[in-house]
Design a protein around this motif. Structure first.
Motif: not given
Length: 101
Positions: A53-66
């Motif tokens: 789980l990461m954050q790209t900007t102050s308003k967007q999060y990213v969930l990586f999964m395989i």
């Protein structure tokens, strides 16, 4: 000898996610925007599946999964996350902005 299983294992970021790291093959991923990441986090935890789980900007999060046994990485992106804090790691996570069509 060529083995699909060996190629899958070499390209898959699954083991990397299990160890909390990011595999270069994970940059080649399917990117989808969702309303909230919360329900996906609950499901991944319930199945004991690794994720990042990461954050790209102050308003967007990213969930990586395989997707297991397929070497397919999925990025779910959302502006809503309330159940867990993203890791703060210095790596390139491209900000695609709003992906509305």
């Amino acid at each position: 000898n060529f083995s699909i299983a060996e190629v899958d294992q070499a390209m898959s970021g699954f083991r990397a996610l299990e160890s909390g790291s990011f595999h270069a093959s994970m940059y080649n991923s399917l990117v989808l925007e969702v309303d909230s990441l919360d329900e996906y986090l609950f499901r991944l935890k319930a199945q004991s599946m690794p994720y990042m789980l990461m954050q790209t900007t102050s308003k967007q999060y990213v969930l990586f999964m395989i997707i297991p046994q397929n070497a397919i990485t999925v990025q779910l992106r959302s502006q809503h996350l309330s159940v867990e804090k993203p890791i703060s790691e210095s790596m390139c996570t491209e900000d695609f902005g709003q992906m509305a069509f």
